[in-house]
Design a protein around this motif. Structure first.
Motif, PDB file in Angstrom:
ATOM      1  N   LEU A  62       0.808  -1.219   0.000  1.00 23.07           N
ATOM      2  CA  LEU A  62       0.000   0.000   0.000  1.00 23.07           C
ATOM      3  C   LEU A  62       0.841   1.269   0.000  1.00 23.07           C
ATOM      4  CD1 LEU A  62      -3.016   0.893   0.132  1.00 23.07           C
ATOM      5  CD2 LEU A  62      -2.732   1.049   2.619  1.00 23.07           C
ATOM      6  N   PHE A  63       1.910   1.291   0.809  1.00 19.67           N
ATOM      7  CA  PHE A  63       2.690   2.512   0.978  1.00 19.67           C
ATOM      8  C   PHE A  63       4.039   2.496   0.258  1.00 19.67           C
ATOM      9  CE2 PHE A  63      -0.068   2.335   4.765  1.00 19.67           C
ATOM     10  CZ  PHE A  63      -0.732   3.538   4.604  1.00 19.67           C
ATOM     11  N   PHE A  64       4.515   1.309  -0.117  1.00 23.01           N
ATOM     12  CA  PHE A  64       5.824   1.222  -0.775  1.00 23.01           C
ATOM     13  C   PHE A  64       5.749   0.383  -2.058  1.00 23.01           C
ATOM     14  CE2 PHE A  64       6.370   1.486   3.865  1.00 23.01           C
ATOM     15  CZ  PHE A  64       7.060   2.696   3.962  1.00 23.01           C
ATOM     16  N   PRO A  65       4.797   0.686  -2.948  1.00 28.23           N
ATOM     17  CA  PRO A  65       4.653  -0.106  -4.169  1.00 28.23           C
ATOM     18  C   PRO A  65       5.809   0.104  -5.150  1.00 28.23           C
ATOM     19  CG  PRO A  65       3.223   1.812  -4.263  1.00 28.23           C
ATOM     20  CD  PRO A  65       3.812   1.782  -2.884  1.00 28.23           C
ATOM     21  N   PHE A  66       6.577   1.172  -4.958  1.00 22.01           N
ATOM     22  CA  PHE A  66       7.699   1.472  -5.840  1.00 22.01           C
ATOM     23  C   PHE A  66       8.913   0.590  -5.571  1.00 22.01           C
ATOM     24  CE2 PHE A  66       7.549   4.324  -2.184  1.00 22.01           C
ATOM     25  CZ  PHE A  66       8.783   4.096  -1.600  1.00 22.01           C
ATOM     26  N   ALA A  67       8.902  -0.150  -4.451  1.00 22.95           N
ATOM     27  CA  ALA A  67      10.030  -0.995  -4.068  1.00 22.95           C
ATOM     28  C   ALA A  67       9.689  -2.465  -4.299  1.00 22.95           C
ATOM     29  CB  ALA A  67      10.393  -0.753  -2.605  1.00 22.95           C
ATOM     30  N   SER A  68      10.712  -3.318  -4.263  1.00 18.84           N
ATOM     31  CA  SER A  68      10.467  -4.752  -4.330  1.00 18.84           C
ATOM     32  C   SER A  68       9.721  -5.193  -3.071  1.00 18.84           C
ATOM     33  CB  SER A  68      11.790  -5.506  -4.429  1.00 18.84           C
ATOM     34  OG  SER A  68      12.547  -5.341  -3.233  1.00 18.84           O
ATOM     35  N   ARG A  69       9.184  -6.405  -3.079  1.00 22.88           N
ATOM     36  CA  ARG A  69       8.427  -6.887  -1.919  1.00 22.88           C
ATOM     37  C   ARG A  69       9.306  -6.915  -0.670  1.00 22.88           C
ATOM     38  NH1 ARG A  69       5.816 -12.460  -3.062  1.00 22.88           N
ATOM     39  NH2 ARG A  69       4.879 -12.041  -1.021  1.00 22.88           N
ATOM     40  N   LEU A  70      10.559  -7.337  -0.836  1.00 19.35           N
ATOM     41  CA  LEU A  70      11.471  -7.383   0.301  1.00 19.35           C
ATOM     42  C   LEU A  70      11.781  -5.979   0.807  1.00 19.35           C
ATOM     43  CD1 LEU A  70      13.448  -8.704   2.265  1.00 19.35           C
ATOM     44  CD2 LEU A  70      15.153  -8.731   0.421  1.00 19.35           C
ATOM     45  N   ASP A  71      12.179  -5.101  -0.090  1.00 14.69           N
ATOM     46  CA  ASP A  71      12.527  -3.743   0.334  1.00 14.69           C
ATOM     47  C   ASP A  71      11.313  -3.007   0.899  1.00 14.69           C
ATOM     48  OD1 ASP A  71      15.132  -4.096  -0.405  1.00 14.69           O
ATOM     49  OD2 ASP A  71      14.923  -3.144  -2.367  1.00 14.69           O
ATOM     50  N   GLY A  72      10.133  -3.244   0.315  1.00 13.10           N
ATOM     51  CA  GLY A  72       8.918  -2.622   0.841  1.00 13.10           C
ATOM     52  C   GLY A  72       8.635  -3.054   2.264  1.00 13.10           C
ATOM     53  N   THR A  73       8.870  -4.337   2.549  1.00 12.29           N
ATOM     54  CA  THR A  73       8.667  -4.836   3.915  1.00 12.29           C
ATOM     55  C   THR A  73       9.697  -4.244   4.862  1.00 12.29           C
ATOM     56  OG1 THR A  73       7.830  -6.911   2.991  1.00 12.29           O
ATOM     57  CG2 THR A  73       8.418  -6.908   5.323  1.00 12.29           C
ATOM     58  N   LEU A  74      10.935  -4.120   4.416  1.00 13.54           N
ATOM     59  CA  LEU A  74      11.979  -3.506   5.251  1.00 13.54           C
ATOM     60  C   LEU A  74      11.647  -2.046   5.543  1.00 13.54           C
ATOM     61  CD1 LEU A  74      15.194  -5.023   3.607  1.00 13.54           C
ATOM     62  CD2 LEU A  74      14.179  -5.641   5.813  1.00 13.54           C
ATOM     63  N   TYR A  75      11.151  -1.323   4.544  1.00 10.44           N
ATOM     64  CA  TYR A  75      10.739   0.070   4.774  1.00 10.44           C
ATOM     65  C   TYR A  75       9.595   0.136   5.793  1.00 10.44           C
ATOM     66  CZ  TYR A  75      13.387   1.286   0.525  1.00 10.44           C
ATOM     67  OH  TYR A  75      14.373   1.472  -0.403  1.00 10.44           O
ATOM     68  N   ALA A  76       8.658  -0.806   5.682  1.00  5.54           N
ATOM     69  CA  ALA A  76       7.538  -0.844   6.637  1.00  5.54           C
ATOM     70  C   ALA A  76       8.044  -1.104   8.052  1.00  5.54           C
ATOM     71  CB  ALA A  76       6.542  -1.923   6.221  1.00  5.54           C
ATOM     72  N   PHE A  77       9.081  -1.943   8.181  1.00  5.26           N
ATOM     73  CA  PHE A  77       9.638  -2.238   9.502  1.00  5.26           C
ATOM     74  C   PHE A  77      10.422  -1.041  10.062  1.00  5.26           C
ATOM     75  CE2 PHE A  77       9.702  -7.124   8.845  1.00  5.26           C
ATOM     76  CZ  PHE A  77       8.374  -7.183   9.244  1.00  5.26           C
ATOM     77  N   VAL A  78      10.962  -0.216   9.189  1.00 10.01           N
ATOM     78  CA  VAL A  78      11.608   1.022   9.666  1.00 10.01           C
ATOM     79  C   VAL A  78      10.563   1.905  10.345  1.00 10.01           C
ATOM     80  CG1 VAL A  78      12.725   3.168   8.957  1.00 10.01           C
ATOM     81  CG2 VAL A  78      13.485   0.996   7.978  1.00 10.01           C
ATOM     82  N   VAL A  79       9.422   2.087   9.691  1.00 13.10           N
ATOM     83  CA  VAL A  79       8.339   2.887  10.280  1.00 13.10           C
ATOM     84  C   VAL A  79       7.819   2.215  11.550  1.00 13.10           C
ATOM     85  CG1 VAL A  79       6.072   3.929   9.873  1.00 13.10           C
ATOM     86  CG2 VAL A  79       7.723   3.784   8.004  1.00 13.10           C
ATOM     87  N   PHE A  80       7.761   0.882  11.535  1.00 11.49           N
ATOM     88  CA  PHE A  80       7.337   0.109  12.706  1.00 11.49           C
ATOM     89  C   PHE A  80       8.168   0.473  13.943  1.00 11.49           C
ATOM     90  CE2 PHE A  80       7.926  -3.791  15.268  1.00 11.49           C
ATOM     91  CZ  PHE A  80       6.619  -4.091  15.594  1.00 11.49           C
ATOM     92  N   SER A  81       9.461   0.713  13.760  1.00 13.38           N
ATOM     93  CA  SER A  81      10.354   0.995  14.896  1.00 13.38           C
ATOM     94  C   SER A  81      10.138   2.382  15.491  1.00 13.38           C
ATOM     95  CB  SER A  81      11.817   0.860  14.458  1.00 13.38           C
ATOM     96  OG  SER A  81      12.176   1.897  13.559  1.00 13.38           O
TER      97      SER A  81
END
Length: 443
Positions: A62-81
């Motif tokens: 939803l928020f990181f469609p411009f990245a690969s699935r792995l990188d999008g999940t890593l970006y989501a975990f950055v916000v998670f922290s």
């Protein structure tokens, strides 16, 4: 214990009215305190896990469609922290609010902020609609959740510890920890239902938002339940007798810095394991396994029940052999478990399920006594603020970056790094326990 009264000046109208309404509530029983602890923690953890699960299943797309699935999940975990980074700040600010306007005002502001941030996330547009603004707003609301969680400390776990009979301190310490598996089971069950019932396109568009609306409703109910208890005259008397009043964070750091850091490192094995069997495995399954997400969530729910059973058992074990020995033994158990983590996670559906179920059991046994170690690290004057800030630091050091680090390292270098992360947490716990024991002997 000597009774010391610390009247709170400038008490709000809300608190005064609540005291009048609940003046006939009678003496607060330990069972009532326990109910308040479980309700408060369960609502917070439900909120917490709803966000964590969405970070794996929804936010990367939803928020990181411009990245690969792995990188999008890593970006989501950055916000998670971000919430864990903001949490100590929330604690410091909320302690100042309580000293100025009272406990009830502080708790109301914190839970209102938590509910607002949670429901705000539910209304967020995706990147395709709002661009970078959607990521900025997600980050702002996540920081709001962290500030609110820092301010939601009500002193109930410390009050339980103070009122515990000498031979049942472990039992009373574990009661507040039961909120974690309760919140996790409810959040996982809701997402499992939504994921199985709603087509993927609809789930990513609007289905996931229902979980955040439910979290908001639960927070409202929890607010009234906790205020009904916290604002009774009898409850305030018990807090005053236990000297459970906020002190300046600067004073705490100046006089009790050693206790603060030891208290934060003692439960680190448990906190490191916390996200490595809840949030991280879900992201791993989503990215690298063919196992059904719904089935995996159901296995995690079973694990949540095992965790609850382990927490209850930890109370009996700690009362029999002692909290320090319990935490140390479980840290060794987590270290041993870390050696099998790569094999199990890479061992297909059966191995992944075994990893979850064993991990949840170990988590329950160790996490059940985590709050007890924090409460016992301080004397009466500093216990209220010290326990809150110690918990914040333990979450920050042990859990904030666990999904990000575990997923990033394991995806690029192999699952063996999950073992390294868990092993480091166990080593920190054992070292902190050893230092604490040495200090106790010297004293």
């Amino acid at each position: 214990m000597t009774s010391i009264t610390h009247p709170e000046p400038h008490s709000s109208t809300l608190e005064h009215d609540a005291r009048v309404i609940t003046a006939d509530h009678g003496r607060v029983k330990p069972a009532e305190i326990a109910v308040g602890v479980v309700i408060g923690r369960a609502s917070e953890y439900f909120d917490f896990f709803v966000y964590g699960i969405a970070s794996c299943l929804v936010f990367p797309t939803l928020f990181f469609p411009f990245a690969s699935r792995l990188d999008g999940t890593l970006y989501a975990f950055v916000v998670f922290s971000f919430a864990f980074i903001a949490r100590p700040v929330g604690t410091a600010v909320s302690m100042a609010i309580q000293r100025r306007w009272g406990r009830g005002t502080k708790l109301t502001i914190a839970l209102f902020m938590l509910g607002t941030s949670t429901v705000g996330i539910a209304f967020l547009p995706g990147y395709e609609t709002a661009g970078v603004l959607s990521i900025v707003l997600l980050s702002v609301f996540r920081v709001g959740q962290g500030l609110a969680l820092g301010g939601s400390w009500d002193g109930l776990p410390s009050l339980l510890a103070l009122n515990a009979p000498a031979k049942k301190r472990g039992w009373y310490a574990m009661l507040g920890q039961l909120g974690a598996p309760v919140g996790f089971i409810l959040a996982s069950g809701l997402f499992a239902f939504l994921h199985a019932s709603v087509p993927r396109e609809d789930f990513l568009s609007w289905g996931w938002r229902y979980a955040f609306f439910v979290a908001f409703a639960i927070n409202v109910v929890a607010l009234f339940a906790r205020l009904r208890l916290v604002l009774t005259t009898e409850f305030e008397r018990l807090l005053e007798e236990g000297e459970l009043e906020p002190v300046h964070v600067r004073e705490l750091i100046r006089d009790k810095a050693t206790n603060l850091w030891i208290g934060a490192f003692v439960p680190l094995a448990s906190y490191a394991l916390f996200h490595l069997i809840t949030v991280f495995p879900l992201s791993w399954i989503q990215l690298f396994s063919e196992q059904s997400i719904t089935e995996f969530l159901l296995v995690q729910i079973v694990g949540g029940f095992l965790c609850a059973a382990g927490i209850i058992a930890s109370g009996k074990i700690a009362d029999r052999v002692g909290r320090r020995y319990t935490l140390g033994s479980l840290a060794v158990g987590i270290a041993v478990f870390s050696g099998f983590a790569p094999t199990l996670l890479g061992g297909g559906t059966l191995g992944q399920d075994v990893f979850l179920l064993v991990g949840f059991t170990l988590l329950g046994l160790s996490y059940g006594q985590a709050s007890g170690s924090m409460n016992s690290a301080f004397g009466p004057r500093f216990r209220y603020t010290g326990a809150a800030l110690t918990s914040d630091l333990a979450w920050l050091l042990g859990a904030a970056f666990a999904p990000l680090v575990a997923l990033g390292l394991s995806a690029h270098f192999g699952l063996a790094y999950v073992s390294v992360y868990l092993l480091s947490g166990a080593a920190c716990t054992l070292a902190a326990l050893a230092i604490n024991r040495a200090i106790a002997r010297e004293d």
